[in-house]
Design a protein around this motif. Structure first.
Motif, PDB file in Angstrom:
ATOM      1  N   SER A  43       8.988 -74.166  48.923  1.00 48.32           N
ATOM      2  CA  SER A  43       8.417 -72.850  49.228  1.00 48.32           C
ATOM      3  C   SER A  43       7.296 -72.486  48.258  1.00 48.32           C
ATOM      4  CB  SER A  43       9.513 -71.772  49.181  1.00 48.32           C
ATOM      5  OG  SER A  43      10.419 -71.949  50.234  1.00 48.32           O
ATOM      6  N   LEU A  44       7.476 -72.846  46.977  1.00 53.47           N
ATOM      7  CA  LEU A  44       6.417 -72.601  46.002  1.00 53.47           C
ATOM      8  C   LEU A  44       5.154 -73.375  46.392  1.00 53.47           C
ATOM      9  CD1 LEU A  44       5.478 -71.387  43.279  1.00 53.47           C
ATOM     10  CD2 LEU A  44       6.337 -73.487  42.192  1.00 53.47           C
ATOM     11  N   ASN A  56      -0.641 -71.299  51.176  1.00 50.30           N
ATOM     12  CA  ASN A  56      -1.031 -70.088  51.889  1.00 50.30           C
ATOM     13  C   ASN A  56      -1.875 -69.146  51.040  1.00 50.30           C
ATOM     14  OD1 ASN A  56       0.291 -70.019  54.707  1.00 50.30           O
ATOM     15  ND2 ASN A  56       1.907 -70.819  53.392  1.00 50.30           N
ATOM     16  N   LEU A  57      -1.671 -69.167  49.728  1.00 50.55           N
ATOM     17  CA  LEU A  57      -2.561 -68.395  48.864  1.00 50.55           C
ATOM     18  C   LEU A  57      -3.979 -68.957  48.970  1.00 50.55           C
ATOM     19  CD1 LEU A  57      -3.029 -66.180  46.799  1.00 50.55           C
ATOM     20  CD2 LEU A  57      -2.333 -67.786  44.998  1.00 50.55           C
ATOM     21  N   VAL A  70       2.149 -65.416  51.064  1.00 54.75           N
ATOM     22  CA  VAL A  70       2.120 -65.368  49.603  1.00 54.75           C
ATOM     23  C   VAL A  70       3.001 -64.230  49.081  1.00 54.75           C
ATOM     24  CG1 VAL A  70       0.650 -64.871  47.608  1.00 54.75           C
ATOM     25  CG2 VAL A  70      -0.138 -66.442  49.381  1.00 54.75           C
ATOM     26  N   LEU A  71       2.932 -63.081  49.730  1.00 49.87           N
ATOM     27  CA  LEU A  71       3.694 -61.920  49.264  1.00 49.87           C
ATOM     28  C   LEU A  71       5.194 -62.072  49.468  1.00 49.87           C
ATOM     29  CD1 LEU A  71       1.631 -58.768  50.358  1.00 49.87           C
ATOM     30  CD2 LEU A  71       1.944 -59.684  48.054  1.00 49.87           C
ATOM     31  N   PHE A  72       5.588 -62.660  50.609  1.00 50.72           N
ATOM     32  CA  PHE A  72       6.995 -62.558  51.009  1.00 50.72           C
ATOM     33  C   PHE A  72       7.778 -63.866  51.053  1.00 50.72           C
ATOM     34  CE2 PHE A  72       4.962 -58.843  53.133  1.00 50.72           C
ATOM     35  CZ  PHE A  72       5.676 -57.838  52.485  1.00 50.72           C
ATOM     36  N   ILE A  99       6.408 -64.334  59.153  1.00 55.93           N
ATOM     37  CA  ILE A  99       7.837 -64.274  58.793  1.00 55.93           C
ATOM     38  C   ILE A  99       8.584 -65.441  59.435  1.00 55.93           C
ATOM     39  CG2 ILE A  99       9.955 -62.898  58.886  1.00 55.93           C
ATOM     40  CD1 ILE A  99       7.828 -61.713  57.072  1.00 55.93           C
ATOM     41  N   GLY A 100       8.287 -65.711  60.713  1.00 55.59           N
ATOM     42  CA  GLY A 100       8.918 -66.840  61.391  1.00 55.59           C
ATOM     43  C   GLY A 100       8.590 -68.165  60.729  1.00 55.59           C
ATOM     44  N   GLU A 101       7.357 -68.311  60.308  1.00 56.33           N
ATOM     45  CA  GLU A 101       6.929 -69.535  59.614  1.00 56.33           C
ATOM     46  C   GLU A 101       7.704 -69.718  58.314  1.00 56.33           C
ATOM     47  OE1 GLU A 101       2.885 -71.223  57.421  1.00 56.33           O
ATOM     48  OE2 GLU A 101       2.769 -69.462  58.724  1.00 56.33           O
TER      49      GLU A 101
END
Length: 402
Positions: free
Chosen positions: A144-145, A151-152, A270-272, A322-324
């Motif tokens: 995820s990181l 995504n950032l 990036v935020l969530f 969110i789904g991604e």
């Protein structure tokens, strides 16, 4: 609110230094993500290609991705993930610089195929790096990181590309080349002679007990899982092929406006994402996470047929994000945990192959459905296929667990 912030901060704890270094490399590389989001627009606006021709070129991109994913997985097991990643990044630089020099359909198809082949050998090698350098107890958060860094970078790259395209489309290729070159140099500096973590005891025992490690191409439950990953990606990759065309043709967005909304997608993740993955790890099983993520993505594509202005487009992108978050990191985790240490490259290669195959199918059928039936039909069909994929995840992951 304080509790939510504490959970968010806690989601970053325990990650290895190497995981952070890999994320930095990925961030630099993806900040140059300017070519693929605007490739369809470039071909229709600058080269005068038809929608069918655009689909053909993007299909060549997907074919190169298939070959690159297989080759990257095979080479990773043979020569190691470091060499594969370094060579892929550095060879991508001259290829990005050469592509805008070619203008006719055949030469563009060939160059995009070669570029994709070289660039996508990076994927399975990078996934193996994440798995090798991560601590076993937080491997999903390590993936995820890495995706957060992707995504950032992607929240910056398309926005920059949109503004550069207003001057010349050639500049998006030059920007991508610059980012790949810097990422390659930084990667070599960070990981030269750096060894991964020791293998977990359970993995060692599992490997020692086998006369021959299983091949992912003979692992039928995993093949079923990979097919579901491919179907999900066929739907999801519309964001890189037909969705930008939809923004232009139906909502009459300019290149900078398209760059902003595509950047918004990356910004949401990036935020969530670290927070969402951290909560999902603690409260949901892997199978439920994948099913819920597929359902949310289905809803997001369905909302594209609700013609309520640009605000609905941003709502759809938010739900898709969110789904991604609930699907892609856990796909990588399932793959990493299914493999043995000596077959990680092959398993990651097969998983990357499922995404690469989707890169062929998605633009080819997406552009043809739009040409013959319109965007509404495409979004309804995409939404339905995602629901079917959610069911597929439910059955295949259950079978893998057995």
């Amino acid at each position: 609110m304080k509790k939510l912030i504490a959970i968010y901060i806690d989601s970053f704890r325990g990650l290895s230094n190497a995981a952070w270094l890999l994320a930095i490399v990925m961030l630099i590389n993806r900040m140059g993500s300017m070519v693929i989001p605007f490739l369809g627009i470039y071909m229709t606006s600058s080269l005068g290609f038809t929608l069918e021709n655009v689909g053909l070129v993007l299909m060549c991109y997907g074919l190169g991705s298939v070959c690159g994913s297989w080759l990257g997985g095979w080479l990773t097991d043979k020569v190691g993930n470091f060499i594969v990643q370094a060579v892929s990044l550095l060879l991508s630089v001259p290829l990005f610089l050469l592509v805008p020099e070619f203008k006719d359909l055949q030469s563009v198809c060939l160059m995009i195929f070669i570029l994709s082949l070289v660039a996508d050998t990076f994927r399975p090698a990078n996934s193996v790096s994440v798995a090798r350098y991560a601590k076993p107890e937080n491997i999903t958060r390590a993936f995820s990181l890495n995706r957060l860094a992707v995504n950032l970078g992607f929240s910056v790259g398309p926005a920059m590309g949109g503004f550069l395209a207003t001057y010349s489309y050639a500049w998006i290729f030059y920007g991508n080349a610059l980012a790949a070159g810097i990422a390659g140099i930084v990667f070599i500096a960070f990981f030269w002679n750096k060894k991964g973590n020791a293998l977990p005891i359970s993995k060692k025992k599992e490997t020692d007990s086998l006369v021959k490690d299983p091949s992912p191409y003979k692992d039928l439950p995993f093949i079923g899982f990979s097919i579901c990953c491919c179907l999900f990606s066929v739907c999801f990759f519309q964001i890189m092929s037909t969705l930008p065309l939809f923004y232009k043709d139906v909502h009459h967005m300019t290149e900078p406006q398209m760059g902003v909304i595509m950047g918004f997608s990356g910004f949401i993740i990036v935020l969530f994402e670290m927070f969402v993955v951290h909560v999902a790890e603690k409260r949901l099983s892997v199978v439920r996470t994948l099913v819920y993520g597929s359902i949310l993505c289905s809803i997001s594509f369905l909302l594209l047929n609700v013609h309520a202005g640009w605000s609905m487009l941003y709502v759809a992108i938010f739900i898709l994000g969110i789904g991604e978050m609930l699907t892609l990191p856990f796909m990588a985790t399932v793959t990493a945990e299914r493999a043995t240490p000596s077959t990680q490259g092959a398993y990651m290669g097969l998983n990357a192959l499922s995404f690469a195959l989707a890169n062929i199918i998605s633009p080819f059928f997406g552009t043809r459905i739009v040409s013959n039936f319109g965007y509404d039909t495409l979004w309804y069909g995409t939404s339905a296929l995602l629901l079917i994929t959610g069911l597929g995840f439910y059955y295949t992951v259950k079978r893998l667990a057995k």
